[in-house]
Design a protein around this motif. Structure first.
Motif, short mmCIF file in Angstrom:
data_model
loop_
_atom_site.label_atom_id
_atom_site.label_comp_id
_atom_site.label_asym_id
_atom_site.label_seq_id
_atom_site.Cartn_x
_atom_site.Cartn_y
_atom_site.Cartn_z
N PHE A 29 0.81 -1.21 0.00
CA PHE A 29 0.00 0.00 0.00
C PHE A 29 0.85 1.27 0.00
CE2 PHE A 29 -3.06 -3.11 1.76
CZ PHE A 29 -4.03 -2.97 0.78
N GLU A 30 2.01 1.22 0.63
CA GLU A 30 2.92 2.37 0.57
C GLU A 30 3.35 2.63 -0.87
OE1 GLU A 30 6.25 1.89 3.14
OE2 GLU A 30 5.03 1.78 4.97
N LYS A 31 3.61 1.56 -1.62
CA LYS A 31 3.99 1.70 -3.02
C LYS A 31 2.88 2.36 -3.80
CE LYS A 31 6.81 0.80 -6.48
NZ LYS A 31 8.13 1.45 -6.58
N LEU A 32 1.64 2.01 -3.48
CA LEU A 32 0.51 2.60 -4.17
C LEU A 32 0.38 4.09 -3.86
CD1 LEU A 32 -1.97 1.88 -5.97
CD2 LEU A 32 -3.27 1.61 -3.85
N ASN A 33 0.77 4.49 -2.65
CA ASN A 33 0.66 5.90 -2.27
C ASN A 33 1.44 6.81 -3.21
OD1 ASN A 33 -1.05 5.95 -0.08
ND2 ASN A 33 0.57 5.52 1.39
N GLY A 34 2.58 6.34 -3.70
CA GLY A 34 3.40 7.17 -4.56
C GLY A 34 4.40 7.99 -3.78
N ASP A 35 5.22 8.71 -4.52
CA ASP A 35 6.32 9.46 -3.90
C ASP A 35 5.87 10.75 -3.24
OD1 ASP A 35 8.09 7.52 -4.77
OD2 ASP A 35 8.52 8.55 -6.65
N ASN A 36 4.65 11.24 -3.56
CA ASN A 36 4.23 12.52 -2.99
C ASN A 36 3.35 12.35 -1.76
OD1 ASN A 36 2.02 11.47 -4.35
ND2 ASN A 36 1.24 13.47 -5.01
N ALA A 37 3.32 11.14 -1.19
CA ALA A 37 2.51 10.90 0.00
C ALA A 37 3.39 10.99 1.25
CB ALA A 37 1.85 9.53 -0.07
N ILE A 38 2.85 11.65 2.29
CA ILE A 38 3.56 11.84 3.56
C ILE A 38 2.62 11.42 4.67
CG2 ILE A 38 4.94 13.45 4.92
CD1 ILE A 38 4.66 15.39 2.46
N THR A 39 3.11 10.58 5.59
CA THR A 39 2.28 10.07 6.67
C THR A 39 2.60 10.81 7.96
OG1 THR A 39 2.14 7.89 5.62
CG2 THR A 39 1.58 8.01 7.95
N PHE A 40 1.54 11.18 8.70
CA PHE A 40 1.67 11.92 9.96
C PHE A 40 0.96 11.13 11.08
CE2 PHE A 40 1.33 14.82 6.39
CZ PHE A 40 2.48 15.56 6.51
N PRO A 41 1.42 11.32 12.33
CA PRO A 41 2.50 12.20 12.79
C PRO A 41 3.87 11.65 12.41
CG PRO A 41 1.64 10.92 14.63
CD PRO A 41 0.77 10.61 13.45
N ASN A 42 4.82 12.58 12.25
CA ASN A 42 6.20 12.21 11.94
C ASN A 42 7.13 13.22 12.61
OD1 ASN A 42 6.13 14.52 10.31
ND2 ASN A 42 5.79 13.35 8.43
N GLN A 44 8.55 15.71 11.36
CA GLN A 44 8.31 17.06 10.87
C GLN A 44 7.05 17.68 11.49
OE1 GLN A 44 7.67 17.25 6.63
NE2 GLN A 44 8.46 19.34 6.48
N VAL A 45 5.99 16.91 11.52
CA VAL A 45 4.73 17.34 12.14
C VAL A 45 4.35 16.27 13.16
CG1 VAL A 45 2.29 17.88 11.78
CG2 VAL A 45 3.98 18.56 10.07
N GLY A 46 4.66 16.56 14.42
CA GLY A 46 4.41 15.60 15.48
C GLY A 46 2.98 15.62 15.96
N PRO A 47 2.66 14.84 16.98
CA PRO A 47 1.29 14.75 17.47
C PRO A 47 0.69 16.09 17.89
CG PRO A 47 2.63 12.99 18.40
CD PRO A 47 3.57 13.90 17.68
N ASP A 48 1.52 16.97 18.45
CA ASP A 48 0.99 18.25 18.93
C ASP A 48 0.55 19.17 17.80
OD1 ASP A 48 1.42 17.42 21.51
OD2 ASP A 48 3.37 18.42 21.70
N ARG A 49 1.00 18.91 16.57
CA ARG A 49 0.58 19.75 15.44
C ARG A 49 -0.28 18.97 14.44
NH1 ARG A 49 5.02 23.77 13.17
NH2 ARG A 49 3.12 24.97 12.92
N PHE A 50 -0.59 17.75 14.79
CA PHE A 50 -1.36 16.86 13.91
C PHE A 50 -2.69 17.50 13.51
CE2 PHE A 50 -4.24 13.29 13.14
CZ PHE A 50 -3.47 12.38 12.44
N GLN A 51 -3.45 17.97 14.50
CA GLN A 51 -4.76 18.54 14.20
C GLN A 51 -4.65 19.88 13.48
OE1 GLN A 51 -8.01 18.32 16.96
NE2 GLN A 51 -6.98 16.76 18.22
#
Length: 445
Positions: A29-42, A44-51
């Motif tokens: 499924f990650e392969k299907l997402n493509g190169d422009n997909a970013i998963t959060f929290p990470n 760069q954007v942690g849980p406190d900035r998720f919302q």
């Protein structure tokens, strides 16, 4: 039992194969997402900035421009182009959202009474002995098929209609969980039935949709998403109660304690969110600060289980008592999304109906289960419903669940890969937006 824990020890396939296969499926499924997909929290954007990111006005694209959309449209057919979750912002979405609110509105007493009546009718059919073995999701499907039929048509649900709805909803959720392939002919039978009943619907349907699209709207919103998600939510809730008898006993002994039920439901949704990942496509550049920018067209994947596990002591434990010390409003907890970015339209209605159904179940039986409880619940929640007397041994259920987990994980990998490839070949969302604008108007080339 700790969430995710598996009874027994050893290094045989029962223990390591399911986890390996799940990891491999995730890679597919990650392969299907493509190169422009970013998963959060990470990082760069942690849980406190998720919302903050989730609720950004430009994080509002739904299907157009994401590789994942082809797969979700494939699973949700027919009519994914008018499914409320996948409609792009604009007049068509506003029209559909108004219609949905009208169907889900009503006095809490009426919504609760209907849920209780539907639950009682189905339990009367199912409970034929002192001990009844069920799969909780299967038990819940006819209850919510009847419930949403009554909301849509304002009359009791005929058995033939219930069978069509349950068959369709089961087919959708099995394909979503990769435990079965799609059966378009089974889904088409419900489509034909709804087309014949279109004039009997109790509230006005969206005027911006064609007749065929109105049928697909009914099928996708009420007899797919509503039935599936409410059945899944109830299966998680009842399975949690089966494995935490002290919580179930407190609810049964205090059926009018709505506050405690709310805590139990909040904890169920926190630990077992109905969505794994929600994806949004940015419709403009998003700059959270000087170092954090996401260009238009980025696919933002919001990981609910990871987010719901942050900010809590002992996050893997089922503990309704934690909500006595904090509130869901200020916690990392968004089971219905957030108000700033198109929350689930059932946010008010679902707890009312689920509370009524749970009261009926706990009044009639005690629940017992020894299976592994995971968020995706591909097992459908094996459980014993006991009316009185001693509880049979749960060891056979535990052993069977462990071995089912092995072969089912392989089936999920094979079928999931097949459906990913088929969806990529059909390219339903991509082809639609090649020929239609975001509001469904044909595009001239």
């Amino acid at each position: 039992m700790r969430r995710g824990a598996r009874p027994g020890h050893g290094r045989g396939p029962v223990n390591w194969l399911p986890a390996r296969v799940v990891a491999l499926r995730a890679k597919v499924f990650e392969k299907l997402n493509g190169d422009n997909a970013i998963t959060f929290p990470n990082d760069q954007v942690g849980p406190d900035r998720f919302q903050e990111l989730y609720g950004h006005p430009a994080a509002n694209g739904r299907s157009r421009g994401a590789g994942l959309s082809d797969l979700f449209w494939y699973w949700l057919s027919p009519g994914p182009e008018v499914h409320q979750e996948h409609l792009e912002a604009g007049p068509r979405y506003d029209d559909v959202a108004r219609a949905t609110r009208s169907f889900l509105a009503g006095p809490a007493e009426s919504l609760s009474a209907t849920a209780g009546d539907c639950t009682s009718r189905v339990l009367d059919e199912v409970l034929t002995g002192r001990v009844t073995r069920v799969r909780l999701r299967d038990l819940m499907m006819p209850i919510w098929a009847e419930y949403f039929y009554e909301l849509v048509f304002g009359e009791p649900c005929p058995r033939a209609a219930r069978d069509l709805i349950v068959g369709h909803a089961t087919d959708v959720v099995n394909s979503l969980k990769c435990t079965g392939l799609r059966h378009p002919a089974r889904r088409a039978r419900l489509t034909r039935y709804l087309e014949q009943r279109l004039a009997d619907v109790r509230h006005p349907l969206p005027e911006t949709l064609s007749r065929t699209e109105q049928v697909h709207y009914l099928q996708g919103t009420y007899f797919n998403t509503a039935v599936v998600q409410t059945s899944e939510a109830m299966a998680h809730l009842l399975l949690a109660l089966a494995q935490h008898p002290e919580v179930a006993a407190r609810l049964a002994q205090n059926p009018d304690d709505d506050r405690y039920f709310a805590h139990v439901l909040d904890e169920t949704f926190r630990l077992y969110p109905l969505f794994g990942i929600a994806h949004r496509i940015t419709t403009a550049d998003i700059s959270l600060d000087e170092q954090t920018t996401f260009p238009a067209g980025s696919v933002l994947c919001f990981n609910y289980p990871v987010y719901h596990a942050t900010g809590y002591a002992n996050p893997d434990e089922f503990d309704p008592g934690r909500w006595e010390r904090s509130t869901a409003r200020h916690a990392h907890h968004i089971p219905f999304g957030i108000a700033a970015n198109r929350p689930c339209p059932a946010w008010r209605f679902s707890p009312i109906a689920m509370r009524a159904a749970t009261r009926v179940v706990l009044r009639r039986v005690t629940l017992h289960s020894s299976v592994t409880h995971t968020r995706s619940l591909p097992s459908r929640g094996p459980c014993l419903l006991v009316r009185d007397g001693p509880v049979p041994s749960l060891t056979p259920m535990r052993v069977r669940d462990r071995w089912e987990d092995v072969w089912r994980s392989v089936v999920q990998l094979v079928l999931g890969t097949a459906m990913v490839l088929h969806a990529r070949r059909l390219r339903l969302a991509g082809r639609y937006f090649d020929t239609h604008g975001p509001q469904g108007c044909p595009v001239r080339h």
